[in-house]
Design an enzyme around this catalytic site. Structure first.
Site, mmCIF file in Angstrom:
data_model
loop_
_atom_site.group_PDB
_atom_site.id
_atom_site.type_symbol
_atom_site.label_atom_id
_atom_site.label_comp_id
_atom_site.label_asym_id
_atom_site.label_seq_id
_atom_site.Cartn_x
_atom_site.Cartn_y
_atom_site.Cartn_z
ATOM 1 C CB SER A 14 -6.524 9.265 2.959
ATOM 2 O OG SER A 14 -7.642 9.403 3.785
ATOM 3 C CG ASN A 33 0.409 9.362 7.761
ATOM 4 O OD1 ASN A 33 -0.328 8.536 7.227
ATOM 5 N ND2 ASN A 33 1.631 9.065 8.174
ATOM 6 C CD GLU A 39 2.663 5.798 6.546
ATOM 7 O OE1 GLU A 39 1.866 5.331 5.731
ATOM 8 O OE2 GLU A 39 2.318 6.396 7.566
ATOM 9 C CB THR A 93 -0.969 0.000 1.207
ATOM 10 O OG1 THR A 93 -0.236 -0.074 2.412
ATOM 11 C CG2 THR A 93 -1.937 -1.168 1.120
ATOM 12 C CB THR A 141 2.340 -9.612 13.966
ATOM 13 O OG1 THR A 141 2.274 -9.846 12.595
ATOM 14 C CG2 THR A 141 1.801 -10.832 14.663
ATOM 15 C CE LYS A 144 0.454 -3.278 3.472
ATOM 16 N NZ LYS A 144 -0.327 -2.330 4.355
#
Lengths: 408, 408
Positions: free
Chosen positions: A408, A403, A280, A162, A199, A188
């Protein structure tokens, strides 16, 4: 979602050469779930007799595919199995539509691959709260089933990305009972990474034979030392899932083999660290080693408090050896600490000891060390034998850009 | 430390006109502890008979002045009392030097003001891990004692600032037993704000008479509804301290007066919200109202998880009505939630209900709402009667700039 134009500076040089794992085949397709003109669905089909173990997010708002997988893990395991993953839409917080989409996709996979629906596991990753256009995935299933191949695991790693800036893969070979056993995995993850309780998204395959209940036990224990020891931003996904599949194609049982367990841990740690390296906006990869805590669990609490502290993360981004912020993070963690027994090092540079700055501390040496892209911060609590290692990255303008600067 | 050039866009228009409080006098001085050419020390002296209550950070690495205050609070209270605060250096994690500095400063205050040393309370705020140059403070004490005046509370608010972009003050008047009682307070704080366990730096004065043990009880209870309900960055300071002093100069006992309690809560809430309004890099002031939780405590856990989530905070900075991130934060909080009973609103705009997007949701209306500088996010868990309100700000490039772009 932000357009990713740069590969993380902490990325490995290239995607590794992953070995084919006997008993599992992969295919990918561009279904246009959200992204256009790129593969966004992967299908893996496992031969009959494969054991599948899984660990999942413990979020109370977890996504429909996670609930479906959790219900299926540990069930009858004689037939073949399949894993289908789409990117672009998490199918999370989508009410009863969520379950319907999972039912539609798993049913279509079962029909296309002749795998019983009780052995079809799915994951979805991407935006939360939008209905999954599952008909686009269903429409690609016969092509996916027709295109299965043993060598396509790298394509699968790309299809599940993504906000990732690079695909993530890792493998190990180990000899068990005189036979070569292979382990290969993909993952990913980039943001919403704090697998505190479980996780994130990873799929690991081995051609060893492992009893399912033992594989499940091994996965849980090793997750606590690998995926559960990373954090990018302290935010825990609604979709975190890790599946480990043992096909048995190598013809050897590795259930109780310590070398196999070590190799599996190495693959899991490698994938977990790659997720942090793709954090990120990350510009630094940071290993936080905590020793001398009252228990391993308390060591992990301290390690996470340091790793999640915005002030520690921004100091690292600013290449500032601001060890006062590490003292602060230990102090707020809630785990046991005695200010006057605490010692802290940056790499080999002693920074603080016994409640104050180290007599050997050199600000110049520490500032030079902080310029490195990979840092080790060691903390000894001086209280007991508890230890933990946590991996994280820094907090930079890049994180805000990804972000906040884009809708988004 | 970053040079602050802009006042927060969320700052009040002006510092309020604080009333003089009978029984307390203030003075400030430029001692050059770290900052040059600005007042960095404040002294407050309280008349005999004043009750002093305090709450403090529960950090396990708390600073020497905090430990000293904690040991003194609740002791004999017949004589006068004094409070000395310096900015620029936190005297935290300074080993045995920390205690020596506190001893030197409190002794000097006692000599200059004739206050017993057991009633001299100090706080230090600023950089962690550097020895406090206490001799610079001691050198200014006779000037400070000579300059005490009832009207200098505004100067005191300025002297305790560090990365604050504006001084913080609040006051209320209330009638108790036919007499006017005044409450005035000042606070500092901008980053390292997550008074999860206690609170940050604030000093509140009233001319009412209050029994010390009751004042302490009131302060603890009201902190849980005010200072303990704010967060800027989830990082808890090593120096958090709030002192409330009741001089009794108004000649009326307000110990059990509900109007007084309400007015004190209003002053505390006002100061707490001003700290959030000065959150490092803040561009939005956000009130998070949680209702329908299993308990008030669980409501606060959910509220803090939302308020501390970097993904929620960056979405707010980006004016993005990304309610999926709120669902995520509730899911990871660890407190009880049922995905399918959850409802979320932005202002009056219903966003999500019963586990999915609201049928009345308008993305355009939500996006327009997010452009406001002050936002209310309401979450109803649909489970019980527990409620809490948490105040926070967004996470912007400004936060990174202040904490990463400059070496401290």
């Amino acid at each position: 979602m932000a357009t990713i134009t740069h590969v993380s500076p902490l990325a490995p040089e290239a995607f590794p050469d992953l070995p084919a794992i006997g008993g599992v085949r992969f295919a990918t397709a561009a279904a246009g779930v959200k992204y256009q003109d790129r593969p966004d669905v992967m299908l893996a089909v496992l031969d009959p007799g494969s054991a599948v173990a899984g660990v999942f997010t413990r979020s109370s708002t977890r996504a429909a595919p996670v609930l479906d997988c959790q219900a299926k893990i540990g069930g009858a395991s004689d037939g073949p199995a399949a894993i289908l993953v789409n990117s672009g839409n998490a199918n999370a917080f989508t009410g009863h539509y969520g379950q319907s989409s999972v039912a539609a996709v798993t049913q279509a996979v079962a029909e296309a691959t002749s795998v019983p629906v009780s052995r079809v596991f799915t994951s979805s990753t991407g935006v939360i709260g939008e209905r999954l256009p599952h008909e686009r995935i269903v429409a690609r299933l016969s092509d996916l089933a027709a295109g299965l191949s043993a060598g396509a695991i790298g394509d699968a790693a790309r299809a599940i990305m993504t906000t990732d800036t690079f695909p993530k893969g890792a493998s190990r070979e180990v000899t068990v009972g005189g036979k070569t056993v292979r382990i290969a995995g993909i993952a990913k993850g980039s943001g919403m990474i704090a697998p505190d309780m479980a996780t994130m998204l990873a799929y690991i395959f081995t051609d060893a034979a492992i009893e399912q209940s033992k594989l499940q036990e091994m996965l849980g224990a090793l997750s606590d030392r690998t995926f559960n020891c990373i954090t990018v931003d302290s935010d825990t996904s609604t979709s975190d899932s890790v599946l480990v599949c043992a096909t048995g194609a190598a013809g050897v049982d590795a259930t109780d083999d310590p070398a196999f367990r070590e190799a599996l841990e190495a693959v899991m740690r490698d994938l977990a660290q790659q997720v942090v390296r793709d954090g990120e906006g990350a510009s630094k990869f940071v290993e936080i080693r905590v020793t001398g805590a009252v228990s391993d669990a308390e060591a992990r609490v301290h390690g996470r408090a340091i790793a999640n502290s915005p002030l520690v993360k921004t100091a690292i981004a600013g290449e500032d050896p601001n060890w006062g912020r590490i003292v602060m993070a230990i102090g707020k963690s809630g785990a046991t600490a005695d200010r006057d027994r605490l010692s802290i090092s940056f790499g080999d540079i002693p920074v603080a000891e016994k409640g104050w700055v180290s007599p050997d501390y050199s600000e110049d040496a520490a500032a030079a060390y902080m310029k490195r892209p990979e840092l080790v911060i060691s903390v000894d609590l001086g209280l007991g034998e508890g230890r933990a290692t946590v991996w994280t990255c820094d907090l930079t303008h890049g994180y805000i850009r990804i972000n906040a600067d884009y809708r988004s």
